[in-house]
Design a protein around this motif. Structure first.
Motif, PDB file in Angstrom:
ATOM      1  N   VAL A   1     -60.014 -24.592 -73.150  1.00  0.00           N
ATOM      2  CA  VAL A   1     -59.794 -25.119 -74.504  1.00  0.00           C
ATOM      3  C   VAL A   1     -58.374 -24.782 -74.954  1.00  0.00           C
TER       4      VAL A   1
ATOM      5  N   SER B   1     -54.168 -33.830 -69.957  1.00  0.00           N
ATOM      6  CA  SER B   1     -55.294 -34.770 -69.914  1.00  0.00           C
ATOM      7  C   SER B   1     -55.715 -35.095 -68.485  1.00  0.00           C
TER       8      SER B   1
ATOM      9  N   THR C   1     -56.653 -29.876 -64.222  1.00  0.00           N
ATOM     10  CA  THR C   1     -57.811 -28.985 -64.237  1.00  0.00           C
ATOM     11  C   THR C   1     -57.300 -27.553 -64.135  1.00  0.00           C
TER      12      THR C   1
ATOM     13  N   ARG D   1     -62.091 -26.835 -64.055  1.00  0.00           N
ATOM     14  CA  ARG D   1     -62.529 -27.441 -65.312  1.00  0.00           C
ATOM     15  C   ARG D   1     -61.457 -28.358 -65.884  1.00  0.00           C
ATOM     16  N   ARG D   2     -61.877 -29.464 -66.484  1.00  0.00           N
ATOM     17  CA  ARG D   2     -60.978 -30.301 -67.267  1.00  0.00           C
ATOM     18  C   ARG D   2     -60.737 -29.633 -68.608  1.00  0.00           C
ATOM     19  N   PHE D   3     -59.596 -29.910 -69.208  1.00  0.00           N
ATOM     20  CA  PHE D   3     -59.246 -29.288 -70.477  1.00  0.00           C
ATOM     21  C   PHE D   3     -59.736 -30.097 -71.675  1.00  0.00           C
ATOM     22  N   GLU D   4     -60.183 -29.386 -72.685  1.00  0.00           N
ATOM     23  CA  GLU D   4     -60.370 -29.966 -74.006  1.00  0.00           C
ATOM     24  C   GLU D   4     -59.119 -29.622 -74.806  1.00  0.00           C
TER      25      GLU D   4
ATOM     26  N   ILE E   1     -57.013 -29.954 -78.331  1.00  0.00           N
ATOM     27  CA  ILE E   1     -57.192 -30.219 -79.756  1.00  0.00           C
ATOM     28  C   ILE E   1     -55.832 -30.182 -80.438  1.00  0.00           C
TER      29      ILE E   1
ATOM     30  N   HIS F   1     -62.364 -21.945 -83.899  1.00  0.00           N
ATOM     31  CA  HIS F   1     -62.236 -21.486 -82.515  1.00  0.00           C
ATOM     32  C   HIS F   1     -62.373 -19.980 -82.370  1.00  0.00           C
TER      33      HIS F   1
END
Length: 374
Positions: free
Chosen positions: A248, A275, A278, A283-286, A288, A340
């Motif tokens: 995140v 975007s 990983t 893991r792919r990123f979120e 914000i 968060h």
């Protein structure tokens, strides 16, 4: 009447020293071949801190008539952090008394010669290895010899000797603000701030990446382009992207409607990279958005004013966030951080003079991992 706060401070210093020893006083010296980096780990900032280091600004040649104002900002920030965790302020020996008076009894001020307030960049990175701490000295050179900081260049060696923490000299030149990690082997970094002849002449990105993986125990380095030559740091990553948890990321974004410039294009480029990327665990990123304030509603001034909320600092029980005077944007940033970090207080701090100098709260602080002190 006895001063119980001073007695408590003295006791905490003794305990802090014991904690540092327990976390890491290996006998190995810099570059000792017996030391393996296989199990080395650079922790995330949200891990527990033994102490927060800060530095008392001393350079009239840099700050001029703003020196007293930036000292006021630093003292205000130190007091705010000391409400939650142990703070050590480094100050030139002849300035210890003034710094102590400004910061209050809950901040420990120690005599150690410094030049300016940028503890993030001058204090070593602390990595964990086999349950012990190692201080990685990044060979600070004034952000590519842009300013002369002879004392700050020696902070790593002197501070680690003071706390009896083993020192390892990094095989490259960098600053602590160059690095952002999730504590699980992923490192975010701007290419502009380290693959640069003013720090590491002749070194390729691949060479630097291999060195970072070894000395910091990284498994994956994600490179963002950054911005060269438009600020003194060559665009440190800690004003652009910050982890709030593994996977995140908060991303600095220009205020809506602001004309495009190098900084907003850098943010766009970072978003494009993240975007598709990983982390070290696959893991792919979120990602914000963390929008900046309206530049016409802030209190700040000067071309170097840093009005990003991304330069926050995560403490043991609180997150310290700059507030710039645009109430709507300040409240929005505070809400994002609270979402968060729901178990931490979000503490806004006025740092207008620090920001005028091109820095922020994260730039002025440096965490040492370890068991928190009561």
């Amino acid at each position: 009447m006895p001063d119980f706060r001073l007695s408590r401070r003295a006791a905490l210093r003794a305990l802090a020293g014991i904690g540092a020893l327990a976390l890491g006083t290996a006998a190995c010296g810099p570059g000792d071949p017996s030391r393996s980096t296989a199990a080395r780990r650079l922790g995330a900032e949200w891990g527990s801190h033994a102490r927060t280091f800060m530095s008392w600004p001393a350079l009239e040649t840099v700050w001029g008539e703003d020196l007293r104002h930036v000292r006021r900002d630093i003292a205000r920030l130190a007091r705010a952090i000391a409400e939650y965790e142990y703070v050590v302020m480094l100050a030139r020996p002849d300035q210890v008394a003034a710094a102590q008076k400004a910061c209050g009894a809950d901040v420990e001020v120690i005599p150690l010669a410094v030049d300016d307030l940028w503890a993030r960049d001058t204090v070593p990175l602390f990595v964990e290895e086999g349950g012990e701490a190692v201080g990685v000295d990044l060979n600070f050179n004034g952000w590519g010899d842009k300013q002369v900081h002879d004392n700050d260049a020696r902070v790593g060696r002197r501070l680690l000797a003071e706390y009896e923490i083993p020192r390892e000299r990094a095989p490259l030149v960098a600053e602590g603000g160059s690095f952002e990690t999730d504590g699980e082997g992923t490192l975010l970094i701007t290419e502009s701030s380290i693959v640069n002849d003013n720090r590491n002449p002749g070194k390729s990105r691949d060479q630097i990446e291999a060195e970072l993986e070894e000395v910091l125990g990284m498994e994956k380095v994600i490179w963002l382009k950054g911005v060269r030559g438009e600020d003194i740091t060559d665009a440190h990553v800690d004003s652009l992207v910050r982890f709030t948890a593994p996977g995140v990321i908060l991303l600095d974004r220009a205020f809506p409607g602001t004309p495009a410039d190098s900084w907003s294009r850098s943010s766009d480029q970072a978003m494009s990279v993240l975007s598709e990327a990983t982390d070290a665990k696959g893991r792919r990123f979120e990602v914000i958005d963390l929008p900046q304030p309206d530049p016409y509603r802030i209190r700040g001034y000067s071309d170097d004013f840093l009005c990003t909320y991304a330069n926050f600092y995560i403490g043991n029980d609180a997150v310290y966030l700059p507030e710039f005077g645009d109430r709507r944007a300040d409240d929005r940033a505070r809400g994002i951080l609270q979402e968060h970090f729901p178990r931490r207080d979000i503490v806004p701090v006025n740092i207008d003079t620090i920001a005028t100098g091109g820095g922020g709260i994260h730039c002025a602080t440096h965490d040492q991992p370890g068991k928190p002190l009561d």
